[in-house]
Motif scaffolding. Structure first.
Motif, PDB file in Angstrom:
ATOM      1  N   UNK A  44      95.137 118.678  17.734  1.00  0.00           N
ATOM      2  CA  UNK A  44      96.339 118.952  18.506  1.00  0.00           C
ATOM      3  C   UNK A  44      97.290 119.815  17.678  1.00  0.00           C
ATOM      4  N   UNK A  45      97.864 120.837  18.312  1.00  0.00           N
ATOM      5  CA  UNK A  45      98.843 121.663  17.629  1.00  0.00           C
ATOM      6  C   UNK A  45      99.944 122.075  18.594  1.00  0.00           C
ATOM      7  N   UNK A  46     101.078 122.445  18.046  1.00  0.00           N
ATOM      8  CA  UNK A  46     102.156 123.041  18.825  1.00  0.00           C
ATOM      9  C   UNK A  46     102.573 124.306  18.089  1.00  0.00           C
ATOM     10  N   UNK A  47     103.169 125.248  18.824  1.00  0.00           N
ATOM     11  CA  UNK A  47     103.548 126.516  18.220  1.00  0.00           C
ATOM     12  C   UNK A  47     105.063 126.676  18.279  1.00  0.00           C
ATOM     13  N   UNK A  48     105.631 127.174  17.188  1.00  0.00           N
ATOM     14  CA  UNK A  48     107.064 127.433  17.103  1.00  0.00           C
ATOM     15  C   UNK A  48     107.264 128.894  17.483  1.00  0.00           C
ATOM     16  N   UNK A  49     107.669 129.140  18.716  1.00  0.00           N
ATOM     17  CA  UNK A  49     107.644 130.503  19.250  1.00  0.00           C
ATOM     18  C   UNK A  49     108.578 130.580  20.451  1.00  0.00           C
ATOM     19  N   UNK A  50     108.665 131.764  21.001  1.00  0.00           N
ATOM     20  CA  UNK A  50     109.434 132.016  22.214  1.00  0.00           C
ATOM     21  C   UNK A  50     108.539 131.695  23.401  1.00  0.00           C
ATOM     22  N   UNK A  51     108.864 130.626  24.123  1.00  0.00           N
ATOM     23  CA  UNK A  51     108.012 130.187  25.230  1.00  0.00           C
ATOM     24  C   UNK A  51     107.925 131.247  26.321  1.00  0.00           C
ATOM     25  N   UNK A  52     109.022 131.912  26.607  1.00  0.00           N
ATOM     26  CA  UNK A  52     109.002 132.945  27.659  1.00  0.00           C
ATOM     27  C   UNK A  52     108.103 134.107  27.255  1.00  0.00           C
ATOM     28  N   UNK A  53     108.130 134.450  25.967  1.00  0.00           N
ATOM     29  CA  UNK A  53     107.254 135.530  25.483  1.00  0.00           C
ATOM     30  C   UNK A  53     105.791 135.155  25.670  1.00  0.00           C
ATOM     31  N   UNK A  54     105.425 133.931  25.332  1.00  0.00           N
ATOM     32  CA  UNK A  54     104.045 133.497  25.473  1.00  0.00           C
ATOM     33  C   UNK A  54     103.628 133.426  26.940  1.00  0.00           C
ATOM     34  N   UNK A  55     104.553 133.007  27.806  1.00  0.00           N
ATOM     35  CA  UNK A  55     104.248 132.989  29.236  1.00  0.00           C
ATOM     36  C   UNK A  55     103.980 134.403  29.753  1.00  0.00           C
ATOM     37  N   UNK A  56     104.815 135.334  29.339  1.00  0.00           N
ATOM     38  CA  UNK A  56     104.637 136.726  29.756  1.00  0.00           C
ATOM     39  C   UNK A  56     103.330 137.299  29.223  1.00  0.00           C
ATOM     40  N   UNK A  57     103.013 136.992  27.972  1.00  0.00           N
ATOM     41  CA  UNK A  57     101.786 137.492  27.363  1.00  0.00           C
ATOM     42  C   UNK A  57     100.561 136.893  28.044  1.00  0.00           C
ATOM     43  N   UNK A  58     100.637 135.615  28.379  1.00  0.00           N
ATOM     44  CA  UNK A  58      99.530 134.957  29.067  1.00  0.00           C
ATOM     45  C   UNK A  58      99.265 135.619  30.411  1.00  0.00           C
ATOM     46  N   UNK A  66      98.838 127.363  30.684  1.00  0.00           N
ATOM     47  CA  UNK A  66     100.111 126.717  31.009  1.00  0.00           C
ATOM     48  C   UNK A  66     100.930 126.488  29.733  1.00  0.00           C
ATOM     49  N   UNK A  67     102.195 126.834  29.778  1.00  0.00           N
ATOM     50  CA  UNK A  67     103.103 126.693  28.639  1.00  0.00           C
ATOM     51  C   UNK A  67     104.102 125.595  28.948  1.00  0.00           C
ATOM     52  N   UNK A  68     104.289 124.673  28.030  1.00  0.00           N
ATOM     53  CA  UNK A  68     105.308 123.635  28.233  1.00  0.00           C
ATOM     54  C   UNK A  68     106.203 123.554  27.011  1.00  0.00           C
ATOM     55  N   UNK A  69     107.497 123.694  27.254  1.00  0.00           N
ATOM     56  CA  UNK A  69     108.478 123.594  26.176  1.00  0.00           C
ATOM     57  C   UNK A  69     108.607 122.157  25.723  1.00  0.00           C
ATOM     58  N   UNK A  80      99.412 118.343  24.899  1.00  0.00           N
ATOM     59  CA  UNK A  80      98.362 119.270  24.471  1.00  0.00           C
ATOM     60  C   UNK A  80      97.133 119.313  25.377  1.00  0.00           C
ATOM     61  N   UNK A  81      96.630 118.194  25.891  1.00  0.00           N
ATOM     62  CA  UNK A  81      95.414 118.284  26.728  1.00  0.00           C
ATOM     63  C   UNK A  81      95.588 119.136  27.980  1.00  0.00           C
ATOM     64  N   UNK A  82      96.816 119.257  28.493  1.00  0.00           N
ATOM     65  CA  UNK A  82      97.020 119.964  29.755  1.00  0.00           C
ATOM     66  C   UNK A  82      97.807 121.258  29.629  1.00  0.00           C
ATOM     67  N   UNK A  83      98.506 121.457  28.503  1.00  0.00           N
ATOM     68  CA  UNK A  83      99.334 122.654  28.351  1.00  0.00           C
ATOM     69  C   UNK A  83      99.555 122.927  26.871  1.00  0.00           C
ATOM     70  N   UNK A  84      99.898 124.169  26.569  1.00  0.00           N
ATOM     71  CA  UNK A  84     100.210 124.551  25.192  1.00  0.00           C
ATOM     72  C   UNK A  84     101.646 124.134  24.882  1.00  0.00           C
ATOM     73  N   UNK A  85     101.849 123.215  23.935  1.00  0.00           N
ATOM     74  CA  UNK A  85     103.213 122.782  23.615  1.00  0.00           C
ATOM     75  C   UNK A  85     103.916 123.838  22.754  1.00  0.00           C
ATOM     76  N   UNK A  86     105.123 124.221  23.150  1.00  0.00           N
ATOM     77  CA  UNK A  86     105.877 125.245  22.440  1.00  0.00           C
ATOM     78  C   UNK A  86     107.247 124.700  22.063  1.00  0.00           C
ATOM     79  N   UNK A  87     107.522 124.655  20.782  1.00  0.00           N
ATOM     80  CA  UNK A  87     108.862 124.345  20.295  1.00  0.00           C
ATOM     81  C   UNK A  87     109.652 125.638  20.443  1.00  0.00           C
TER      82      UNK A  87
END
Length: 343
Positions: A44-58, A66-69, A80-87
């Motif tokens: 399991x991992x989470x990413x420290x990033x701009x969630x909107x940027x990752x949504x746009x890139x996806x 799926x991106x979840x803040x 994590x099993x259902x969405x990419x966790x983004x701090x």
């Protein structure tokens, strides 16, 4: 009948903290790809990033991730099993793939600082870093040659950590790293070889579970100097380092001719190769496993790994970036963390 006791349940591993890296590079898309290709073995991992940027890139790449803040790392295990966790750390500027923006440099630096702080607080298991674009950071006042030196400063350690490159077939450690070949030859010393090898041996025991690590030390010159006829560094610098390591109880052998040290037969005789300069170490690892190589920093009080590739600005945003190296870095980080906890 004597009552039976229920074994204490081992706590679930902490999620890994993945940094933003250069937002104009391939870090975002390999992060998305790593989550998309996850399996039961993926930690399991989470990413420290701009969630909107990752949504746009996806959406741009058609990946449908799926991106979840999240507000805290502790939420990542559930999500994590259902969405990419983004701090979520909004950049506040538009990022174009392949075009680094100096205004994003501060966010890149803070992402690394946040990951380290969360691990130090016991809220994340390890730091995994996406590639950074050093020129942009330097222009913004970044005072460190790279990730390794910055992480050492954040950890507050005086002894410089050691860079290990690894894949399933090979582990290599360059004694001199990001300097010119001329400077590498000038600065290589017996002491620097001994320090690198000592840190490597300790890490092989604590982080890789190898009780009696075997180190092979590469020569510097063709044919390892051919008895001094092609260079004397083997006799004056490298040989004394090997002798000193043996006196310390470390199983170090060599110096070996670099052109034969990385053959399949030779690789079976050691657990890690101590190399004298950057390309001597990185060429064989990238030739063996370019898409799955991992960079691990040894000698830190926490585990840090990274994919063994750069920002790849030329293919950023095209969907061509392979997430294999990041996936390997995440798995290696989890394994190192588990081994360290057991040691």
């Amino acid at each position: 009948m004597a009552p039976t006791s229920t074994p204490a349940r081992r706590p679930a591993p902490l999620p890994l903290a993945l940094t933003m890296g250069e937002p104009a590079g391939v870090g975002g898309e390999v992060t998305l790809g790593a989550w998309l290709r996850r399996d039961a073995a993926m930690p399991c991992f989470f990413v420290i990033d701009d969630a909107a940027r990752l949504q746009s890139l996806s959406a741009r790449l058609g990946l449908k991730v799926p991106i979840e803040r999240i507000d805290a790392p502790e939420e990542a295990v559930r999500i994590f099993p259902a969405a990419l966790p983004v701090l979520d750390r909004p950049l506040g500027i538009e990022i174009l793939p392949g075009k680094p923006a100096p205004a994003a440099a501060e966010a890149v630096r803070r992402s690394i600082e946040t990951a380290v702080a969360l691990v130090q607080q016991g809220r994340a298991g390890a730091v995994v870093t996406n590639p950074i674009h050093k020129e942009v950071l330097y222009a913004a006042g970044f005072a460190f040659p790279g990730h390794t030196e910055f992480l050492a400063a954040l950890a507050g350690i005086a002894t410089p950590p050691i860079m290990m490159l690894l894949c399933p077939e090979l582990r290599v450690i360059p004694v001199t790293i990001h300097v010119s070949l001329a400077d590498a030859l000038r600065t290589l010393t017996t002491e620097s070889i001994v320090v690198a090898a000592e840190i490597t041996a300790a890490a092989l025991r604590s982080d890789f579970g190898i009780a009696r690590p075997r180190l092979a030390v590469a020569g510097l010159n063709p044919h390892a100097g051919e008895g001094g006829s092609m260079g004397t560094e083997e006799q004056t610098i490298i040989g004394p380092a090997i002798a000193a390591l043996r006196e310390k109880g470390i199983d170090a052998t060599g110096p070996f001719p670099p052109d034969t040290l990385f053959t399949p037969r030779a690789r079976r005789t050691y657990d890690a190769a101590i190399c004298m300069y950057h390309d001597q170490a990185l060429i064989p690892i990238k030739a063996l496993d370019f898409d799955g190589g991992v960079n691990a920093t040894l000698g830190l009080p926490f585990v840090r790994t990274s994919p063994d590739h750069g920002t790849a600005l030329d293919i950023a945003g095209t969907g061509k970036a392979e997430p294999g190296s990041l996936m390997a870095a995440l798995r290696v980080a989890a394994d190192m963390t588990a081994n360290r906890a057991r040691s």
